[in-house]
Design an enzyme around this catalytic site. Structure first.
Site, PDB file in Angstrom:
ATOM      1  N   ARG A 164      16.904   3.972  52.387  1.00  0.00           N
ATOM      2  CA  ARG A 164      17.376   3.482  53.681  1.00  0.00           C
ATOM      3  C   ARG A 164      16.377   3.918  54.747  1.00  0.00           C
ATOM      4  O   ARG A 164      15.839   5.034  54.684  1.00  0.00           O
ATOM      5  CB  ARG A 164      18.765   4.037  54.027  1.00  0.00           C
ATOM      6  CG  ARG A 164      19.930   3.341  53.332  1.00  0.00           C
ATOM      7  CD  ARG A 164      20.078   1.873  53.756  1.00  0.00           C
ATOM      8  NE  ARG A 164      21.153   1.182  53.066  1.00  0.00           N
ATOM      9  CZ  ARG A 164      20.993   0.405  51.978  1.00  0.00           C
ATOM     10  NH1 ARG A 164      19.795   0.226  51.454  1.00  0.00           N
ATOM     11  NH2 ARG A 164      22.021  -0.210  51.440  1.00  0.00           N
ATOM     12  N   PHE A 194      18.338  11.984  42.759  1.00  0.00           N
ATOM     13  CA  PHE A 194      18.171  11.707  41.325  1.00  0.00           C
ATOM     14  C   PHE A 194      19.412  11.056  40.724  1.00  0.00           C
ATOM     15  O   PHE A 194      19.920  11.460  39.683  1.00  0.00           O
ATOM     16  CB  PHE A 194      17.784  12.995  40.579  1.00  0.00           C
ATOM     17  CG  PHE A 194      16.910  12.725  39.387  1.00  0.00           C
ATOM     18  CD1 PHE A 194      15.677  12.107  39.533  1.00  0.00           C
ATOM     19  CD2 PHE A 194      17.324  13.077  38.107  1.00  0.00           C
ATOM     20  CE1 PHE A 194      14.875  11.841  38.435  1.00  0.00           C
ATOM     21  CE2 PHE A 194      16.529  12.819  37.005  1.00  0.00           C
ATOM     22  CZ  PHE A 194      15.296  12.209  37.161  1.00  0.00           C
ATOM     23  N   GLY A 195      19.897  10.031  41.426  1.00  0.00           N
ATOM     24  CA  GLY A 195      20.973   9.199  40.869  1.00  0.00           C
ATOM     25  C   GLY A 195      20.344   8.169  39.939  1.00  0.00           C
ATOM     26  O   GLY A 195      19.230   8.362  39.437  1.00  0.00           O
ATOM     27  N   ARG A 196      21.066   7.067  39.755  1.00  0.00           N
ATOM     28  CA  ARG A 196      20.624   6.058  38.779  1.00  0.00           C
ATOM     29  C   ARG A 196      19.265   5.461  39.121  1.00  0.00           C
ATOM     30  O   ARG A 196      18.425   5.258  38.243  1.00  0.00           O
ATOM     31  CB  ARG A 196      21.672   4.947  38.694  1.00  0.00           C
ATOM     32  CG  ARG A 196      22.906   5.389  37.937  1.00  0.00           C
ATOM     33  CD  ARG A 196      24.080   4.525  38.288  1.00  0.00           C
ATOM     34  NE  ARG A 196      24.610   4.930  39.585  1.00  0.00           N
ATOM     35  CZ  ARG A 196      25.892   5.175  39.830  1.00  0.00           C
ATOM     36  NH1 ARG A 196      26.778   5.033  38.883  1.00  0.00           N
ATOM     37  NH2 ARG A 196      26.287   5.542  41.031  1.00  0.00           N
ATOM     38  N   ILE A 197      19.015   5.191  40.425  1.00  0.00           N
ATOM     39  CA  ILE A 197      17.737   4.554  40.783  1.00  0.00           C
ATOM     40  C   ILE A 197      16.601   5.573  40.666  1.00  0.00           C
ATOM     41  O   ILE A 197      15.522   5.269  40.172  1.00  0.00           O
ATOM     42  CB  ILE A 197      17.802   3.915  42.190  1.00  0.00           C
ATOM     43  CG1 ILE A 197      18.980   2.928  42.262  1.00  0.00           C
ATOM     44  CG2 ILE A 197      16.500   3.190  42.507  1.00  0.00           C
ATOM     45  CD1 ILE A 197      19.233   2.331  43.647  1.00  0.00           C
ATOM     46  N   SER A 210      16.808  17.290  44.778  1.00  0.00           N
ATOM     47  CA  SER A 210      18.162  16.747  44.813  1.00  0.00           C
ATOM     48  C   SER A 210      19.061  17.884  45.272  1.00  0.00           C
ATOM     49  O   SER A 210      18.828  19.039  44.889  1.00  0.00           O
ATOM     50  CB  SER A 210      18.551  16.277  43.414  1.00  0.00           C
ATOM     51  OG  SER A 210      19.939  16.063  43.355  1.00  0.00           O
ATOM     52  N   ARG A 211      20.072  17.555  46.090  1.00  0.00           N
ATOM     53  CA  ARG A 211      20.939  18.641  46.583  1.00  0.00           C
ATOM     54  C   ARG A 211      21.799  19.193  45.464  1.00  0.00           C
ATOM     55  O   ARG A 211      22.166  20.361  45.475  1.00  0.00           O
ATOM     56  CB  ARG A 211      21.801  18.134  47.737  1.00  0.00           C
ATOM     57  CG  ARG A 211      20.951  17.859  48.979  1.00  0.00           C
ATOM     58  CD  ARG A 211      21.765  17.856  50.258  1.00  0.00           C
ATOM     59  NE  ARG A 211      20.871  17.720  51.395  1.00  0.00           N
ATOM     60  CZ  ARG A 211      20.715  16.600  52.103  1.00  0.00           C
ATOM     61  NH1 ARG A 211      21.394  15.516  51.805  1.00  0.00           N
ATOM     62  NH2 ARG A 211      19.875  16.568  53.123  1.00  0.00           N
ATOM     63  N   HIS A 236      13.026  -5.667  52.556  1.00  0.00           N
ATOM     64  CA  HIS A 236      14.219  -5.230  51.811  1.00  0.00           C
ATOM     65  C   HIS A 236      14.464  -6.104  50.571  1.00  0.00           C
ATOM     66  O   HIS A 236      15.492  -6.784  50.464  1.00  0.00           O
ATOM     67  CB  HIS A 236      15.447  -5.232  52.737  1.00  0.00           C
ATOM     68  CG  HIS A 236      16.543  -4.326  52.243  1.00  0.00           C
ATOM     69  ND1 HIS A 236      17.406  -3.671  53.082  1.00  0.00           N
ATOM     70  CD2 HIS A 236      16.917  -3.964  50.995  1.00  0.00           C
ATOM     71  CE1 HIS A 236      18.263  -2.951  52.372  1.00  0.00           C
ATOM     72  NE2 HIS A 236      17.979  -3.121  51.089  1.00  0.00           N
ATOM     73  N   GLY A 274      14.462  -4.864  47.382  1.00  0.00           N
ATOM     74  CA  GLY A 274      14.812  -4.015  46.223  1.00  0.00           C
ATOM     75  C   GLY A 274      15.606  -4.717  45.138  1.00  0.00           C
ATOM     76  O   GLY A 274      15.236  -4.691  43.962  1.00  0.00           O
ATOM     77  N   GLU A 303      16.531  -2.308  60.771  1.00  0.00           N
ATOM     78  CA  GLU A 303      16.033  -3.588  60.258  1.00  0.00           C
ATOM     79  C   GLU A 303      16.992  -4.730  60.611  1.00  0.00           C
ATOM     80  O   GLU A 303      18.202  -4.479  60.755  1.00  0.00           O
ATOM     81  CB  GLU A 303      15.813  -3.496  58.723  1.00  0.00           C
ATOM     82  CG  GLU A 303      17.080  -3.241  57.914  1.00  0.00           C
ATOM     83  CD  GLU A 303      16.794  -3.021  56.430  1.00  0.00           C
ATOM     84  OE1 GLU A 303      15.906  -2.227  56.092  1.00  0.00           O
ATOM     85  OE2 GLU A 303      17.482  -3.650  55.607  1.00  0.00           O
TER      86      GLU A 303
HETATM   87  C1  8YV Z   1      21.156  -4.785  48.793  1.00  0.00           C
HETATM   88  C2  8YV Z   1      20.541  -2.335  48.816  1.00  0.00           C
HETATM   89  O1  8YV Z   1      20.603  -6.015  48.600  1.00  0.00           O
HETATM   90  O2  8YV Z   1      22.383  -2.285  47.335  1.00  0.00           O
HETATM   91  C3  8YV Z   1      21.787  -1.751  48.246  1.00  0.00           C
HETATM   92  O3  8YV Z   1      22.164  -0.670  48.719  1.00  0.00           O
HETATM   93  O4  8YV Z   1      19.841  -1.696  49.494  1.00  0.00           O
HETATM   94  C4  8YV Z   1      20.097  -3.749  48.628  1.00  0.00           C
HETATM   95  O5  8YV Z   1      19.400  -3.839  47.448  1.00  0.00           O
HETATM   96  C5  8YV Z   1      21.828  -4.729  50.115  1.00  0.00           C
HETATM   97  O6  8YV Z   1      22.225  -3.462  50.497  1.00  0.00           O
HETATM   98  C6  8YV Z   1      23.029  -5.654  50.118  1.00  0.00           C
HETATM   99  O7  8YV Z   1      24.091  -5.197  50.872  1.00  0.00           O
END
Ligand code: 8YV
Length: 323
Positions: free
Chosen positions: A242, A156-159, A179-180, A289, A291, A271
């Site tokens: 991850r 439960f961090g920022r994301i 969350s720990r 990937h 994100g 990956e």
């Molecule tokens: C990044 C990500 O693009 O920021 C992160 O941790 O997973 C990705 O969104 C990637 O890690 C760039 O290093």
């Protein structure tokens, strides 16, 4: 004073590469291919600063170098489990990351995967493009409703919070958290959320679970065969954190045996190689990937990495120092 020598290991958006050149003696990776272990060792000996990404090898072996000249690794990305922090620390190398600037876009991709997996969007598009769609019918490609369901969030961090905000305020979802660390009463209240102290309980009580914890050894296979067996058959599992957080073989089996309903993955263990078990798993949406992959965010990540690096060479503590 001469500018510090900075190696940027992958190509960045033009605006940030240009900004980097104003303040640093920059080397770009023109081929834009990941650095291998030997390249990284050479770089540690030749540059004052390196801005790596998730694709670079920075394990304990890579740090086995003498005459290190690198003083800071200003990572381009928030996750830094690809960097062996104890080794960096031993060599006196500062490590920074780029939090905040990618929270919204990463949560947006988690939401994309959640909706795609629940509503069978990947399957639907494949059917249509294969010219196999026979037309509308009441029983065609029935998915799971998202609105009002229970969303479990791991980390439960920022994301994780950005995901809770989308789920709670956008889709009227009930928010559950694993969350720990203890989530503050204020945050729990903001999302009308409940915190559980085990992954098993979260999996048992959620219709959707989205992963937002760090990677690395401490969270390796946090989702595994034994706790997936506790999940509801309706579970849709989303991973934008991850790859190593999920035991991918266990996930593929759970999808195959229908012990869970569907999954959406943006990240993979090892990956860009994808475990063959995942390639054939049903009810699985996969993205490469993506994100943080928006122009705005990729620029902000670069500016943030540069700000950390500049602060370091100006003798200040970089704002995103992690080691
Ligand atoms: C990044 C990500 O693009 O920021 C992160 O941790 O997973 C990705 O969104 C990637 O890690 C760039 O290093």
């Amino acid at each position: 004073m001469s500018k510090p020598k900075l190696l940027i290991t992958r190509r960045w958006p033009k605006a940030v590469e240009e900004a980097a050149m104003e303040h640093f003696d920059v080397t770009l990776n023109d081929k834009d291919i990941p650095l291998g272990i030997e390249d990284m060792r050479d770089a540690l000996k030749s540059y004052d600063a390196i801005s790596p990404t998730v694709t670079d090898v920075l394990n304990a072996k890579a740090f086995k170098v003498e005459d290190v000249s690198c003083k800071i690794l200003c990572n381009y990305g928030v996750g830094y489990s690809h960097i062996d922090l104890p080794s960096a620390q031993k060599l006196g190398i500062c490590v920074t990351n780029t939090p905040d600037v990618l929270s919204d876009c990463t949560a947006d991709i988690a939401m994309t995967l959640m909706l795609m997996a629940a509503r069978r969007a990947g399957e639907g598009e494949r059917e249509l493009r294969a010219k196999k769609w026979g037309g509308w019918r009441p029983t065609h490609m029935i998915g799971a409703k998202v609105t009002g369901k229970t969303l479990g969030i791991i980390g439960f961090g920022r994301i994780g919070q950005a995901m809770a905000s989308r789920g709670h305020f956008g889709f009227g979802m009930k928010i559950k958290i694993f969350s720990r660390s203890q989530v503050s009463a204020e945050l729990l209240e903001r999302y009308n959320a409940e915190q559980f102290n085990s992954v098993e309980t979260l999996l048992r009580k959620s219709d959707f679970v989205s992963l937002h914890c760090p990677g690395g050894t401490s969270n390796r296979h946090l989702i595994n065969a034994s706790n997936l067996a506790q999940a509801r058959p309706e579970l849709v599992l989303i991973n934008t954190a991850r790859g190593e957080v999920i035991d991918e073989v266990a996930l593929a089996n759970a999808l195959e045996n229908k012990t869970i309903k569907a999954a959406g993955l943006d990240v993979f263990d090892g990956e860009p190689n994808i475990n063959p078990n995942l390639m054939t798993a049903p009810n699985l949406v996969m993205l490469p990937h993506l994100g943080s992959a928006t122009r705005e965010t990729r620029e902000e990540m670069g500016f943030r990495a540069l700000a950390n690096c500049r602060a370091f060479f100006e003798g200040e503590t970089p704002m995103d120092k992690v080691a």
